[in-house]
Design a protein around this motif. Structure first.
Motif, PDB file in Angstrom:
ATOM      1  N   PRO A   1      -7.287 -50.726 -83.922  1.00 33.18           N
ATOM      2  CA  PRO A   1      -5.993 -50.234 -84.400  1.00 33.18           C
ATOM      3  C   PRO A   1      -5.646 -48.835 -83.889  1.00 33.18           C
ATOM      4  O   PRO A   1      -4.491 -48.562 -83.549  1.00 33.18           O
ATOM      5  CB  PRO A   1      -6.160 -50.235 -85.927  1.00 33.18           C
ATOM      6  CG  PRO A   1      -7.209 -51.248 -86.190  1.00 33.18           C
ATOM      7  CD  PRO A   1      -8.151 -51.152 -85.036  1.00 33.18           C
ATOM      8  N   LEU A   2      -6.658 -47.942 -83.823  1.00 32.25           N
ATOM      9  CA  LEU A   2      -6.365 -46.588 -83.370  1.00 32.25           C
ATOM     10  C   LEU A   2      -5.961 -46.560 -81.896  1.00 32.25           C
ATOM     11  O   LEU A   2      -5.201 -45.682 -81.468  1.00 32.25           O
ATOM     12  CB  LEU A   2      -7.579 -45.681 -83.609  1.00 32.25           C
ATOM     13  CG  LEU A   2      -7.934 -45.461 -85.083  1.00 32.25           C
ATOM     14  CD1 LEU A   2      -9.135 -44.535 -85.226  1.00 32.25           C
ATOM     15  CD2 LEU A   2      -6.744 -44.902 -85.856  1.00 32.25           C
ATOM     16  N   ALA A   3      -6.444 -47.519 -81.116  1.00 34.73           N
ATOM     17  CA  ALA A   3      -6.036 -47.588 -79.710  1.00 34.73           C
ATOM     18  C   ALA A   3      -4.549 -47.903 -79.575  1.00 34.73           C
ATOM     19  O   ALA A   3      -3.917 -47.559 -78.566  1.00 34.73           O
ATOM     20  CB  ALA A   3      -6.863 -48.642 -78.976  1.00 34.73           C
ATOM     21  N   LEU A   4      -3.984 -48.535 -80.610  1.00 31.72           N
ATOM     22  CA  LEU A   4      -2.556 -48.893 -80.572  1.00 31.72           C
ATOM     23  C   LEU A   4      -1.650 -47.661 -80.604  1.00 31.72           C
ATOM     24  O   LEU A   4      -0.448 -47.780 -80.343  1.00 31.72           O
ATOM     25  CB  LEU A   4      -2.219 -49.806 -81.750  1.00 31.72           C
ATOM     26  CG  LEU A   4      -2.892 -51.187 -81.750  1.00 31.72           C
ATOM     27  CD1 LEU A   4      -2.558 -51.928 -83.036  1.00 31.72           C
ATOM     28  CD2 LEU A   4      -2.431 -51.991 -80.542  1.00 31.72           C
TER      29      LEU A   4
ATOM     30  N   ALA B   1      -7.812 -52.594 -73.527  1.00 32.97           N
ATOM     31  CA  ALA B   1      -8.803 -51.906 -74.349  1.00 32.97           C
ATOM     32  C   ALA B   1      -9.022 -52.628 -75.674  1.00 32.97           C
ATOM     33  O   ALA B   1     -10.167 -52.834 -76.112  1.00 32.97           O
ATOM     34  CB  ALA B   1      -8.358 -50.467 -74.593  1.00 32.97           C
ATOM     35  N   VAL B   2      -7.937 -53.035 -76.323  1.00 33.49           N
ATOM     36  CA  VAL B   2      -8.059 -53.714 -77.617  1.00 33.49           C
ATOM     37  C   VAL B   2      -8.744 -55.065 -77.460  1.00 33.49           C
ATOM     38  O   VAL B   2      -9.584 -55.450 -78.291  1.00 33.49           O
ATOM     39  CB  VAL B   2      -6.667 -53.866 -78.260  1.00 33.49           C
ATOM     40  CG1 VAL B   2      -6.748 -54.734 -79.512  1.00 33.49           C
ATOM     41  CG2 VAL B   2      -6.096 -52.504 -78.620  1.00 33.49           C
TER      42      VAL B   2
ATOM     43  N   PRO C   1      -0.586 -48.373 -86.968  1.00 34.20           N
ATOM     44  CA  PRO C   1      -2.017 -48.505 -86.646  1.00 34.20           C
ATOM     45  C   PRO C   1      -2.935 -48.046 -87.778  1.00 34.20           C
ATOM     46  O   PRO C   1      -4.003 -48.635 -87.999  1.00 34.20           O
ATOM     47  CB  PRO C   1      -2.171 -47.621 -85.404  1.00 34.20           C
ATOM     48  CG  PRO C   1      -0.824 -47.627 -84.773  1.00 34.20           C
ATOM     49  CD  PRO C   1       0.138 -47.654 -85.923  1.00 34.20           C
ATOM     50  N   VAL C   2      -2.551 -46.993 -88.508  1.00 38.26           N
ATOM     51  CA  VAL C   2      -3.383 -46.520 -89.620  1.00 38.26           C
ATOM     52  C   VAL C   2      -3.471 -47.592 -90.704  1.00 38.26           C
ATOM     53  O   VAL C   2      -4.561 -47.890 -91.225  1.00 38.26           O
ATOM     54  CB  VAL C   2      -2.810 -45.202 -90.185  1.00 38.26           C
ATOM     55  CG1 VAL C   2      -3.585 -44.778 -91.430  1.00 38.26           C
ATOM     56  CG2 VAL C   2      -2.857 -44.105 -89.134  1.00 38.26           C
ATOM     57  N   ALA C   3      -2.332 -48.168 -91.046  1.00 33.67           N
ATOM     58  CA  ALA C   3      -2.333 -49.229 -92.053  1.00 33.67           C
ATOM     59  C   ALA C   3      -3.126 -50.436 -91.571  1.00 33.67           C
ATOM     60  O   ALA C   3      -3.857 -51.075 -92.353  1.00 33.67           O
ATOM     61  CB  ALA C   3      -0.894 -49.630 -92.372  1.00 33.67           C
ATOM     62  N   LEU C   4      -3.000 -50.763 -90.282  1.00 33.23           N
ATOM     63  CA  LEU C   4      -3.725 -51.908 -89.735  1.00 33.23           C
ATOM     64  C   LEU C   4      -5.233 -51.653 -89.768  1.00 33.23           C
ATOM     65  O   LEU C   4      -6.017 -52.577 -90.045  1.00 33.23           O
ATOM     66  CB  LEU C   4      -3.264 -52.165 -88.298  1.00 33.23           C
ATOM     67  CG  LEU C   4      -3.867 -53.384 -87.598  1.00 33.23           C
ATOM     68  CD1 LEU C   4      -3.553 -54.659 -88.378  1.00 33.23           C
ATOM     69  CD2 LEU C   4      -3.331 -53.496 -86.173  1.00 33.23           C
ATOM     70  N   ALA C   5      -5.658 -50.422 -89.516  1.00 38.58           N
ATOM     71  CA  ALA C   5      -7.088 -50.100 -89.570  1.00 38.58           C
ATOM     72  C   ALA C   5      -7.641 -50.306 -90.972  1.00 38.58           C
ATOM     73  O   ALA C   5      -8.755 -50.837 -91.159  1.00 38.58           O
ATOM     74  CB  ALA C   5      -7.305 -48.653 -89.115  1.00 38.58           C
TER      75      ALA C   5
END
Length: 385
Positions: free
Chosen positions: A58-61, A74-75, A22-26
């Motif tokens: 992404p952080l919701a993931l 949510a996403v 998720p961090v990389a996706l953000a």
């Protein structure tokens, strides 16, 4: 065990991916959207609210492992809000794609497909009403195709994981079955060793007690036989314990016992009061180890039965080993029973039959030519070409 270690490693990698993914996706969504904005001058610039929405998806993931359906809703809500506010198209669609894949992989397939359908409808409404875009079949088809590709990837990952899980279950079951077979083999070896040597010790102890007053000079021979039998029994028992304690794959699965040990076996039987002869036809070196071990144990158990159950005044036994091009034949005969009822077949005969069956052979027990019993075992070890 190796399988437990592999599972632990896989779980650790999943936890890392659940955090770093998720961090990389953000980061990709944030910088990718600013790059896409330059090619969409009519879109609303991604200000603080847009940046917040780009990071929120992404952080919701991070919670998708525990609440995949909640995270998916949510996403999708975050993504639809982002599009409804007129921010530029771009990598923002990656978060709902990942959430949908996770939901499918976690087994919530119907929910994911329904959510995808509702999202596609919502996107069309937003595009036509809020963003005031012209409806086109090309754009709609592309959006539907993207959703189908995402859900299809989720299904493929789910099926692959299911196959891997089934393979691991089958491998674990095979390992448990192998361990059970090894334990059964060791138990059979233990029975043969204890039954044979304890029978010899019992007979010789009885002889020693009988002769202690009448012929004390013969007691020494009986005690020597007891000493030799007990020593060999302890040696084989130590080998069995070593097998039970061994943990490496290279450890031997069974103690060394083969047809090369027939001569000492015959000698001990003769010392125990059963005059035993051995005849070998063929080359014992041609016999495979597994068949040789089975043949040795069958002879050992047969002689044990003669020692314990013969009942003849002067018990005699004859062992004949015949090696052919395709099989090993073991024949053990004795000179008949003395007074008393015949013994009831027990674990000994059953154990010999199991050993023969394990190498594809058979055992039969019939009346012997001298009035006793004749045991014949056929142990095939090579098929003719």
């Amino acid at each position: 065990m190796t399988w437990a270690w592999d599972e632990h490693t896989r779980e650790r990698r999943r936890r890392r991916a659940a955090v770093f993914g998720p961090v990389a996706l953000a980061i990709v969504q944030l910088f990718g959207t600013f790059g896409a904005w330059h090619n969409q001058p009519d879109s609303r610039p991604p200000g603080p609210l847009g940046i917040l929405l780009l990071l929120a998806g992404p952080l919701a993931l991070l919670g998708a492992r525990w609440r995949p359906r909640t995270v998916l809703v949510a996403v999708l809500a975050i993504t639809l809000t982002y599009l409804a506010l007129g921010f530029p198209y771009g990598p923002v669609v990656l978060s709902p794609a990942v959430a949908a894949i996770i939901t499918v992989v976690r087994g919530h397939r119907t929910f994911a497909w329904l959510a995808a359908g509702a999202t596609l409808l919502g996107i069309q409404v937003i595009r036509v009403t809020l963003r005031e875009e012209t409806f086109t079949w090309f754009g709609t088809t592309a959006t539907v195709a993207w959703a189908l590709i995402v859900l299809g990837i989720g299904e493929l990952i789910r099926l692959n994981r299911a196959r891997q899980a089934e393979f691991r279950r089958a491998r674990a079951e095979a390992e448990r079955r192998r361990v059970s077979e090894d334990q059964l083999r060791v138990a059979r070896e233990l029975h043969d060793v204890v039954a044979h040597h304890m029978s010899l010790i019992n007979v010789q102890a009885g002889v020693a007690l009988h002769l202690v007053d009448r012929r004390p000079e013969q007691v020494e021979l009986a005690l020597t036989t007891i000493k030799d039998a007990s020593k060999e029994a302890l040696t084989e028992l130590r080998a069995l314990i070593g097998v039970l304690r061994a943990e490496g794959e290279g450890a031997p699965r069974a103690p060394a016992a083969d047809l090369g040990g027939l001569a000492p076996l015959i000698s001990r039987a003769s010392q125990a009061g059963v005059s035993t002869t051995l005849e070998v036809v063929g080359d014992l070196d041609d016999v495979p180890a597994a068949v040789g071990t089975a043949g040795f144990r069958i002879v050992q158990e047969a002689i044990t039965n003669v020692v314990r159950h013969s009942g003849a005044t002067r018990a005699r036994a004859r062992v004949r080993i015949t090696v052919t091009d395709s099989a090993l034949e073991v024949a053990v005969t004795d000179n008949g029973r003395g007074p008393g009822p015949a013994p009831v077949p027990g674990n000994g005969l059953r154990g010999m039959a199991e050993r023969a069956t394990a190498v594809g052979g058979s055992v039969r027990l019939t009346d012997g030519p001298d009035g006793g019993a004749a045991l014949v075992a056929q142990l095939p070890w090579r098929t003719n070409s």
